[in-house]
Design a protein around this motif. Structure first.
Motif, PDB file in Angstrom:
ATOM      1  N   ALA A  21      -5.867   3.931   5.758  1.00 51.15           N
ATOM      2  CA  ALA A  21      -5.288   5.059   6.502  1.00 51.15           C
ATOM      3  C   ALA A  21      -3.826   5.264   6.094  1.00 51.15           C
ATOM      4  CB  ALA A  21      -5.393   4.804   8.003  1.00 51.15           C
ATOM      5  N   VAL A  22      -3.090   4.151   6.018  1.00 53.92           N
ATOM      6  CA  VAL A  22      -1.666   4.239   5.629  1.00 53.92           C
ATOM      7  C   VAL A  22      -1.552   4.754   4.196  1.00 53.92           C
ATOM      8  CG1 VAL A  22       0.375   2.834   5.091  1.00 53.92           C
ATOM      9  CG2 VAL A  22      -0.825   2.499   7.263  1.00 53.92           C
ATOM     10  N   PHE A  23      -2.388   4.198   3.316  1.00 58.56           N
ATOM     11  CA  PHE A  23      -2.347   4.597   1.905  1.00 58.56           C
ATOM     12  C   PHE A  23      -2.630   6.103   1.774  1.00 58.56           C
ATOM     13  CE2 PHE A  23      -4.352   5.359  -2.208  1.00 58.56           C
ATOM     14  CZ  PHE A  23      -3.461   4.746  -3.077  1.00 58.56           C
ATOM     15  N   VAL A  36       0.297   8.150   3.276  1.00 60.21           N
ATOM     16  CA  VAL A  36       1.496   8.134   2.419  1.00 60.21           C
ATOM     17  C   VAL A  36       1.240   8.936   1.140  1.00 60.21           C
ATOM     18  CG1 VAL A  36       3.088   6.660   1.099  1.00 60.21           C
ATOM     19  CG2 VAL A  36       2.338   5.959   3.375  1.00 60.21           C
ATOM     20  N   THR A  37       0.033   8.848   0.619  1.00 59.88           N
ATOM     21  CA  THR A  37      -0.320   9.645  -0.575  1.00 59.88           C
ATOM     22  C   THR A  37      -0.163  11.143  -0.258  1.00 59.88           C
ATOM     23  OG1 THR A  37      -1.855   7.959  -1.350  1.00 59.88           O
ATOM     24  CG2 THR A  37      -2.195  10.172  -2.208  1.00 59.88           C
ATOM     25  N   ALA A  38      -0.717  11.529   0.888  1.00 54.87           N
ATOM     26  CA  ALA A  38      -0.632  12.945   1.284  1.00 54.87           C
ATOM     27  C   ALA A  38       0.827  13.356   1.493  1.00 54.87           C
ATOM     28  CB  ALA A  38      -1.435  13.160   2.567  1.00 54.87           C
ATOM     29  N   ALA A  39       1.576  12.516   2.197  1.00 57.35           N
ATOM     30  CA  ALA A  39       2.982  12.839   2.475  1.00 57.35           C
ATOM     31  C   ALA A  39       3.784  12.922   1.175  1.00 57.35           C
ATOM     32  CB  ALA A  39       3.572  11.782   3.402  1.00 57.35           C
ATOM     33  N   SER A  40       3.532  11.974   0.267  1.00 55.68           N
ATOM     34  CA  SER A  40       4.248  11.968  -1.021  1.00 55.68           C
ATOM     35  C   SER A  40       3.896  13.223  -1.817  1.00 55.68           C
ATOM     36  CB  SER A  40       3.890  10.729  -1.841  1.00 55.68           C
ATOM     37  OG  SER A  40       4.133   9.577  -1.095  1.00 55.68           O
ATOM     38  N   ALA A  92       0.852  -1.206   0.000  1.00 59.18           N
ATOM     39  CA  ALA A  92       0.000   0.000   0.000  1.00 59.18           C
ATOM     40  C   ALA A  92       0.881   1.248   0.000  1.00 59.18           C
ATOM     41  CB  ALA A  92      -0.921  -0.014   1.219  1.00 59.18           C
ATOM     42  N   ILE A  93       1.970   1.192   0.781  1.00 56.76           N
ATOM     43  CA  ILE A  93       2.900   2.336   0.842  1.00 56.76           C
ATOM     44  C   ILE A  93       3.560   2.535  -0.528  1.00 56.76           C
ATOM     45  CG2 ILE A  93       5.084   3.143   1.872  1.00 56.76           C
ATOM     46  CD1 ILE A  93       4.168   1.620   4.462  1.00 56.76           C
ATOM     47  N   ILE A  94       4.064   1.418  -1.083  1.00 57.09           N
ATOM     48  CA  ILE A  94       4.738   1.496  -2.396  1.00 57.09           C
ATOM     49  C   ILE A  94       3.768   2.011  -3.460  1.00 57.09           C
ATOM     50  CG2 ILE A  94       5.812   0.115  -4.239  1.00 57.09           C
ATOM     51  CD1 ILE A  94       6.871  -1.731  -1.953  1.00 57.09           C
ATOM     52  N   ILE A 115     -10.461  -4.215  10.592  1.00 53.49           N
ATOM     53  CA  ILE A 115      -9.407  -3.395  11.215  1.00 53.49           C
ATOM     54  C   ILE A 115      -8.225  -3.248  10.257  1.00 53.49           C
ATOM     55  CG2 ILE A 115      -7.670  -3.404  13.083  1.00 53.49           C
ATOM     56  CD1 ILE A 115      -9.940  -4.575  14.871  1.00 53.49           C
ATOM     57  N   HIS A 116      -7.880  -4.337   9.584  1.00 52.07           N
ATOM     58  CA  HIS A 116      -6.743  -4.261   8.660  1.00 52.07           C
ATOM     59  C   HIS A 116      -7.036  -3.320   7.496  1.00 52.07           C
ATOM     60  CE1 HIS A 116      -3.213  -5.336   6.438  1.00 52.07           C
ATOM     61  NE2 HIS A 116      -3.957  -5.612   5.387  1.00 52.07           N
ATOM     62  N   ILE A 117      -8.243  -3.396   6.961  1.00 50.51           N
ATOM     63  CA  ILE A 117      -8.582  -2.534   5.818  1.00 50.51           C
ATOM     64  C   ILE A 117      -8.586  -1.061   6.239  1.00 50.51           C
ATOM     65  CG2 ILE A 117     -10.463  -1.936   4.205  1.00 50.51           C
ATOM     66  CD1 ILE A 117     -10.904  -4.990   4.021  1.00 50.51           C
TER      67      ILE A 117
END
Lengths: 304, 287
Positions: free
Chosen positions: B147-149, B152-156, B25-27, B140-142
């Motif tokens: 949230a991570v995706f 990371v999208t915002a941070a990128s 998801a991060i990648i 919970i995982h989704i």
């Protein structure tokens, strides 16, 4: 409650084939019940039904004196190892045990280590289960079945894949748990000689039908070395035997007596009977193994 | 039930697939932004009429669009980039939904595949609980994955474009994330059901990936034509009621009716799939 577990006409049908047909087994608290049968005889199917993993097509079972839906409420007191041990290969033995402890609500600390010690896996450490030998996996499967201090533990072929030393260790472990914690075991196996070393009661199953249930003593009597004597007058023959000081004998039918002592004195017995006017129709020394007995009962050697 | 949830949560945190999908998801989020950045640069160098980065896309003459693609806003080339708009468009791509279905299929099938379920299924007469506890872990995982995706999208975005990125309002972004979460969860629950039904993670995963890739568009087109022939007056489009097509419609500019429909579609699929999975596990013998 006479029996901890008993089944009443337990049947499992797949299509037209009855894998288990009207089986009635009776297990008392503290028994080590050996379920003997060939591959495909229906042992696993019976065990799955009484473990709550498969629903019977007909019949029911009583657990801790309760039947029907009430019996299922007591399933948390039953530990199972059915077929191959079900374990997460990428986790260690302790992690697998922790998962089951969480599911069962076991909060006591050190349970996993205690169980690993019990089954001889104390040195497994952080080694992942995928790197375990078959024997180690089998031991872990037994440990998983023991999570939550069950009163009844159902083990399907628990010594499969174990070397002779491993078999002896598992046998000792189960005997110890049976004696010290009064855990009742149901153990299925087709390795008859091994089962005979541990079981206190036996159920022999063939083609889905329970052929016979017997205690260890009954089985040993049937399989022990003996003189089988056929005479024309059983009553008089018994008097003669007692006159010779023979006490350990059994009248099987109207013409047959089994003598379990002085096995080398068959000549003397014949002479004594003749002197007392009892005709000896036949006298043989028999030594039937458990396997012979099983084969005679099930009628063949195929797949044993 | 609470004990089973605790067990599934422990399994969740100790499963490889959990962390692999988070890493992917991060990648994916970084690559998505990188690709959008390339496109923005291309537009700045040679302005086209629109902005679209498209991968594995098959466009039929009938207007059916299938494939996985990341769209962008043409105004981004020379104007500011609204964060909600950016995250919403990245989520529309379907890449996160692919990760979700892979996770759901592998996670739901693990205890059936290795047989661990045999250790516990007998002890729980109400076997539907086994599915419910898995569902909680998947949910919970989704949530964590989306949230991570999004983070990371915002941070990128900030790393690539700096001050060009701004957040106009948090509410529209929250709405998009909420509806997308329900749609992703509905899809994952559906794949969990199919995996449990077939005893096959491969079946669940393959079906999920094909659905996320938009290949069902051909099927929906056929159904729409049949319905149109039967009831010409009825303006029916089945894709309005499907999970993956709703995922592609939801962004910060989506009208309330469409958002509400997305919520309803997600909830209906979620409840139906969960109920069917529970019934399947309850009625069937444990293998």
């Amino acid at each position: 409650m006479e029996y901890l577990l008993d089944t009443n006409g337990l049947t499992k049908q797949y299509g037209r084939h009855k894998a288990v047909n009207a089986v009635n087994i009776h297990i008392r608290q503290g028994d080590i019940y050996g379920l003997i049968g060939r591959n495909g005889a229906g042992k696993t199917t019976i065990l799955k039904m009484i473990s709550g993993l498969a629903a019977p097509s007909e019949g029911e079972f009583s657990l801790f004196g309760k039947t029907g839906k009430e019996a299922y409420q007591y399933m948390s007191r039953v530990g199972t190892l059915i077929e191959a041990p079900g374990v997460y290969p990428n986790m260690s033995a302790a992690e697998n045990l922790k998962l089951k402890c969480l599911a069962m609500g076991v909060r006591k600390k050190g349970v996993a280590e205690e169980l690993l010690n019990t089954v001889g896996l104390q040195n497994a450490g952080k080694k992942k289960v995928k790197n375990f030998s078959l024997g180690m996996k089998q031991r872990l499967g037994i440990a998983l079945a023991l999570v939550g201090d069950p009163d009844l533990v159902i083990l399907d072929e628990p010594i499969n894949g174990l070397d002779p030393q491993g078999i002896a260790e598992v046998r000792e472990t189960l005997s110890k748990l049976n004696k010290e914690k009064n855990i009742t075991f149901i153990i299925s196996s087709h390795i008859l000689e091994e089962l005979s070393k541990i079981a206190t009661n036996y159920g022999i199953i063939h083609d889905g039908v329970l052929l016979q249930e017997m205690t260890r003593d009954e089985l040993l009597a049937k399989c022990s070395e003996r003189i089988e004597l056929k005479t024309n007058d059983t009553r008089k023959a018994c008097t003669v035997l007692e006159g010779m000081g023979i006490e350990h004998y059994k009248v099987v039918d109207a013409s047959t007596i089994q003598v379990f002592e002085r096995l080398n004195d068959s000549g003397d017995i014949t002479m004594a009977l003749a002197e007392n006017g009892v005709k000896t129709m036949g006298i043989t020394v028999k030594n039937e193994t458990l396997e012979d007995y099983y084969l005679n009962l099930t009628g063949g050697t195929e797949n044993v | 039930m609470f004990n089973l949830i605790k067990m599934e949560m422990h399994r969740l945190t100790h499963s490889t697939v959990t962390w692999m999908t988070i890493i992917f998801a991060i990648i994916t989020a970084i690559l998505g932004i990188a690709m959008t950045n390339l496109d923005i640069q291309a537009v700045q160098d040679e302005p086209p009429t629109g902005l679209i980065i498209q991968e594995n896309t098959a466009e039929e003459s009938s207007g059916i669009t299938a494939g996985i693609y990341v769209t962008g806003n043409p105004e981004w080339a020379n104007g500011k980039i609204e964060l909600g708009d950016l995250v919403g468009m990245e989520l529309q791509s379907g890449l996160t939904s692919i990760l979700c279905v892979i996770f759901a299929a592998l996670f739901a099938n693990a205890d059936q595949k290795n047989g661990f379920i045999k250790n516990i299924a007998g002890q729980f007469p109400r076997r539907g609980q086994l599915v419910l506890s898995k569902f909680v872990a998947v949910a919970i995982h989704i949530f964590a994955l989306l949230a991570v995706f999004s983070a990371v999208t915002a941070a990128s975005g900030y790393i690539f474009w700096g001050d060009k990125v701004y957040l106009a309002s948090i509410l529209p972004l929250m709405k998009v994330l909420g509806v997308q979460y329900l749609l992703h969860l509905g899809l994952s629950t559906l794949m969990m059901f199919l995996t449990i039904l077939t005893h096959s993670a491969a079946f669940g995963m393959t079906t999920g990936i094909l659905v996320c890739s938009g290949l069902t568009a051909f099927l929906y087109s056929g159904i729409n034509r049949i319905v149109a022939n039967l009831r010409p007056s009825w303006n029916f489009d089945i894709s309005n009621y499907m999970l993956e097509s709703n995922m592609r419609l939801i962004d910060v500019s989506t009208v309330s009716d469409t958002l509400l429909r997305g919520v309803m579609v997600g909830i209906v699929f979620l409840i139906a799939s969960l109920a069917l999975a529970m019934i399947t596990v309850k009625k069937r013998d444990v293998r």
